[in-house]
Design a protein around this motif. Structure first.
Motif, PDB file in Angstrom:
ATOM      1  N   GLY A 126       0.813  -1.207   0.000  1.00 42.55           N
ATOM      2  CA  GLY A 126       0.000   0.000   0.000  1.00 42.55           C
ATOM      3  C   GLY A 126       0.845   1.254   0.000  1.00 42.55           C
ATOM      4  O   GLY A 126       2.085   1.205  -0.011  1.00 42.55           O
ATOM      5  N   LYS A 127       0.160   2.391  -0.009  1.00 38.65           N
ATOM      6  CA  LYS A 127       0.760   3.728   0.035  1.00 38.65           C
ATOM      7  C   LYS A 127       1.729   3.939  -1.133  1.00 38.65           C
ATOM      8  O   LYS A 127       1.320   3.940  -2.286  1.00 38.65           O
ATOM      9  CB  LYS A 127       1.426   3.970   1.378  1.00 38.65           C
ATOM     10  CG  LYS A 127       0.437   3.945   2.554  1.00 38.65           C
ATOM     11  CD  LYS A 127       1.116   4.278   3.867  1.00 38.65           C
ATOM     12  CE  LYS A 127       0.100   4.279   5.010  1.00 38.65           C
ATOM     13  NZ  LYS A 127       0.720   4.586   6.316  1.00 38.65           N
ATOM     14  N   ASP A 128       3.036   4.100  -0.851  1.00 37.25           N
ATOM     15  CA  ASP A 128       4.015   4.414  -1.907  1.00 37.25           C
ATOM     16  C   ASP A 128       5.093   3.330  -2.015  1.00 37.25           C
ATOM     17  O   ASP A 128       6.231   3.603  -2.408  1.00 37.25           O
ATOM     18  CB  ASP A 128       4.687   5.762  -1.620  1.00 37.25           C
ATOM     19  CG  ASP A 128       3.693   6.913  -1.585  1.00 37.25           C
ATOM     20  OD1 ASP A 128       2.928   7.049  -2.556  1.00 37.25           O
ATOM     21  OD2 ASP A 128       3.674   7.657  -0.580  1.00 37.25           O
ATOM     22  N   GLU A 129       4.734   2.136  -1.704  1.00 36.37           N
ATOM     23  CA  GLU A 129       5.713   1.053  -1.683  1.00 36.37           C
ATOM     24  C   GLU A 129       6.072   0.580  -3.092  1.00 36.37           C
ATOM     25  O   GLU A 129       5.257   0.624  -4.022  1.00 36.37           O
ATOM     26  CB  GLU A 129       5.171  -0.129  -0.887  1.00 36.37           C
ATOM     27  CG  GLU A 129       5.034   0.131   0.599  1.00 36.37           C
ATOM     28  CD  GLU A 129       4.557  -1.097   1.341  1.00 36.37           C
ATOM     29  OE1 GLU A 129       5.407  -1.750   2.005  1.00 36.37           O
ATOM     30  OE2 GLU A 129       3.361  -1.419   1.242  1.00 36.37           O
ATOM     31  N   VAL A 130       7.310   0.093  -3.212  1.00 31.90           N
ATOM     32  CA  VAL A 130       7.731  -0.615  -4.426  1.00 31.90           C
ATOM     33  C   VAL A 130       7.196  -2.034  -4.331  1.00 31.90           C
ATOM     34  O   VAL A 130       7.375  -2.713  -3.309  1.00 31.90           O
ATOM     35  CB  VAL A 130       9.267  -0.625  -4.559  1.00 31.90           C
ATOM     36  CG1 VAL A 130       9.691  -1.494  -5.742  1.00 31.90           C
ATOM     37  CG2 VAL A 130       9.791   0.793  -4.726  1.00 31.90           C
ATOM     38  N   LEU A 131       6.531  -2.486  -5.384  1.00 27.57           N
ATOM     39  CA  LEU A 131       5.938  -3.820  -5.380  1.00 27.57           C
ATOM     40  C   LEU A 131       7.012  -4.878  -5.626  1.00 27.57           C
ATOM     41  O   LEU A 131       7.797  -4.768  -6.569  1.00 27.57           O
ATOM     42  CB  LEU A 131       4.845  -3.924  -6.443  1.00 27.57           C
ATOM     43  CG  LEU A 131       3.688  -2.921  -6.300  1.00 27.57           C
ATOM     44  CD1 LEU A 131       2.642  -3.184  -7.375  1.00 27.57           C
ATOM     45  CD2 LEU A 131       3.068  -2.995  -4.905  1.00 27.57           C
ATOM     46  N   LYS A 132       6.991  -5.891  -4.782  1.00 27.15           N
ATOM     47  CA  LYS A 132       7.961  -6.990  -4.910  1.00 27.15           C
ATOM     48  C   LYS A 132       7.200  -8.238  -5.349  1.00 27.15           C
ATOM     49  O   LYS A 132       6.494  -8.864  -4.549  1.00 27.15           O
ATOM     50  CB  LYS A 132       8.697  -7.208  -3.592  1.00 27.15           C
ATOM     51  CG  LYS A 132       9.503  -5.997  -3.135  1.00 27.15           C
ATOM     52  CD  LYS A 132      10.160  -6.255  -1.798  1.00 27.15           C
ATOM     53  CE  LYS A 132      11.004  -5.069  -1.358  1.00 27.15           C
ATOM     54  NZ  LYS A 132      10.171  -3.849  -1.121  1.00 27.15           N
ATOM     55  N   PHE A 133       7.368  -8.574  -6.614  1.00 28.13           N
ATOM     56  CA  PHE A 133       6.706  -9.743  -7.205  1.00 28.13           C
ATOM     57  C   PHE A 133       7.587 -10.960  -6.912  1.00 28.13           C
ATOM     58  O   PHE A 133       8.545 -11.243  -7.637  1.00 28.13           O
ATOM     59  CB  PHE A 133       6.516  -9.537  -8.709  1.00 28.13           C
ATOM     60  CG  PHE A 133       5.668  -8.333  -9.043  1.00 28.13           C
ATOM     61  CD1 PHE A 133       4.323  -8.489  -9.362  1.00 28.13           C
ATOM     62  CD2 PHE A 133       6.208  -7.056  -9.038  1.00 28.13           C
ATOM     63  CE1 PHE A 133       3.534  -7.377  -9.681  1.00 28.13           C
ATOM     64  CE2 PHE A 133       5.433  -5.953  -9.353  1.00 28.13           C
ATOM     65  CZ  PHE A 133       4.087  -6.111  -9.666  1.00 28.13           C
ATOM     66  N   THR A 134       7.263 -11.650  -5.826  1.00 26.30           N
ATOM     67  CA  THR A 134       8.170 -12.690  -5.326  1.00 26.30           C
ATOM     68  C   THR A 134       7.951 -14.049  -5.966  1.00 26.30           C
ATOM     69  O   THR A 134       8.808 -14.935  -5.827  1.00 26.30           O
ATOM     70  CB  THR A 134       8.026 -12.817  -3.798  1.00 26.30           C
ATOM     71  OG1 THR A 134       6.647 -13.084  -3.483  1.00 26.30           O
ATOM     72  CG2 THR A 134       8.462 -11.522  -3.110  1.00 26.30           C
ATOM     73  N   ASN A 135       6.825 -14.259  -6.617  1.00 21.84           N
ATOM     74  CA  ASN A 135       6.583 -15.545  -7.279  1.00 21.84           C
ATOM     75  C   ASN A 135       7.133 -15.456  -8.705  1.00 21.84           C
ATOM     76  O   ASN A 135       6.434 -15.074  -9.649  1.00 21.84           O
ATOM     77  CB  ASN A 135       5.092 -15.861  -7.293  1.00 21.84           C
ATOM     78  CG  ASN A 135       4.799 -17.207  -7.919  1.00 21.84           C
ATOM     79  OD1 ASN A 135       5.618 -18.135  -7.854  1.00 21.84           O
ATOM     80  ND2 ASN A 135       3.639 -17.332  -8.547  1.00 21.84           N
ATOM     81  N   VAL A 136       8.407 -15.796  -8.871  1.00 20.14           N
ATOM     82  CA  VAL A 136       9.097 -15.646 -10.159  1.00 20.14           C
ATOM     83  C   VAL A 136       8.879 -16.916 -10.975  1.00 20.14           C
ATOM     84  O   VAL A 136       9.281 -18.016 -10.557  1.00 20.14           O
ATOM     85  CB  VAL A 136      10.597 -15.379  -9.958  1.00 20.14           C
ATOM     86  CG1 VAL A 136      11.293 -15.234 -11.303  1.00 20.14           C
ATOM     87  CG2 VAL A 136      10.804 -14.136  -9.102  1.00 20.14           C
ATOM     88  N   ILE A 137       8.257 -16.742 -12.124  1.00 21.34           N
ATOM     89  CA  ILE A 137       7.975 -17.878 -12.999  1.00 21.34           C
ATOM     90  C   ILE A 137       9.011 -17.988 -14.120  1.00 21.34           C
ATOM     91  O   ILE A 137       9.441 -19.081 -14.479  1.00 21.34           O
ATOM     92  CB  ILE A 137       6.553 -17.756 -13.577  1.00 21.34           C
ATOM     93  CG1 ILE A 137       5.530 -17.795 -12.426  1.00 21.34           C
ATOM     94  CG2 ILE A 137       6.266 -18.856 -14.597  1.00 21.34           C
ATOM     95  CD1 ILE A 137       4.109 -17.540 -12.853  1.00 21.34           C
ATOM     96  N   THR A 138       9.396 -16.850 -14.686  1.00 21.50           N
ATOM     97  CA  THR A 138      10.411 -16.820 -15.745  1.00 21.50           C
ATOM     98  C   THR A 138      11.433 -15.750 -15.408  1.00 21.50           C
ATOM     99  O   THR A 138      11.060 -14.628 -15.016  1.00 21.50           O
ATOM    100  CB  THR A 138       9.776 -16.508 -17.115  1.00 21.50           C
ATOM    101  OG1 THR A 138       8.793 -17.497 -17.424  1.00 21.50           O
ATOM    102  CG2 THR A 138      10.834 -16.486 -18.221  1.00 21.50           C
TER     103      THR A 138
END
Length: 216
Positions: free
Chosen positions: A102-114
């Motif tokens: 939320g707010k102004d966070e950098v999104l961390k996409f932790t489920n790496v598929i490729t």
């Protein structure tokens, strides 16, 4: 002696005419010698008492025009294949969002598929460019609160943005961009004064992807 003098006069006239035609006497290998000295018992320089006339010149004339080009030779053997992103296995990544932000966070996409090339870092959520080139990026973020804005950021500059503002239903913020990157550039998705993203461990609704189109 009168006959000799007459012969010398004729030869002198011929020499003068020869010089006019050929631009002067050139050293030659064939000579005509007129020498009135009759004694066989004495030695003297050749032509000391007469006239030496070269009949042929060893000097070459001006070069002629260039001839036509020759036939093309056979083609050479092919050179070695150049190195490219394809020969190195390509550069591409695709990851999904599991946790909520939320707010102004950098999104961390932790489920790496490729993650071809290994340039996406799930611990920071950023893709770091290794080879300068043109890249394609896309993101899709599902919200759970009232509104959400997500920015695609190149280093610290927003290059694309999307909003989800349906207050009554689940909504998705999506956008994409084609970017020219230099080695060391970082690309990531950051929220901008937003409500919470959807926490999703199964459906893979929120995604972030990118790939190299071609190197520069």
């Amino acid at each position: 002696m009168a006959k000799v003098a007459a012969l010398l006069a004729v030869l002198a006239f011929a020499l003068k005419d020869f010089e006019g035609v050929h631009g002067g006497i050139q050293p030659g290998t064939c000579r005509l010698v007129c020498d009135p000295f009759q004694s066989q018992s004495s030695t003297h320089d050749l032509g000391a008492n007469g006239l030496v006339i070269p009949l042929s010149s060893s000097g070459g004339g001006p070069p002629g025009p260039a001839g036509p080009p020759g036939k093309a030779g056979p083609p050479g053997s092919p050179g070695p294949q150049g190195e490219s992103s394809i020969t190195r296995g390509g550069v591409a990544f695709y990851a999904t969002l599991k946790e909520d932000f939320g707010k102004d966070e950098v999104l961390k996409f932790t489920n790496v598929i490729t993650n071809l090339g290994g340039r996406y870092d799930f611990s920071t959520g950023a893709f770091t460019c290794r080879a300068a080139g043109v890249y394609q990026f896309s993101f899709h973020i599902v919200k759970t609160g009232v509104s959400l804005r997500a920015d695609l950021v190149l280093n610290d500059r927003v290059v694309a943005a999307a909003v989800a503002v349906d207050a009554l239903h689940t909504d998705t913020a999506s956008n994409s961009a084609v970017l020219q990157l230099r080695a060391g550039d970082r690309v990531y998705v950051r929220l901008n004064k937003s409500d919470r993203t959807l926490k999703d461990t199964q459906n893979l609704f929120s995604t972030f992807s990118g790939y190299l189109l071609y190197e520069l």
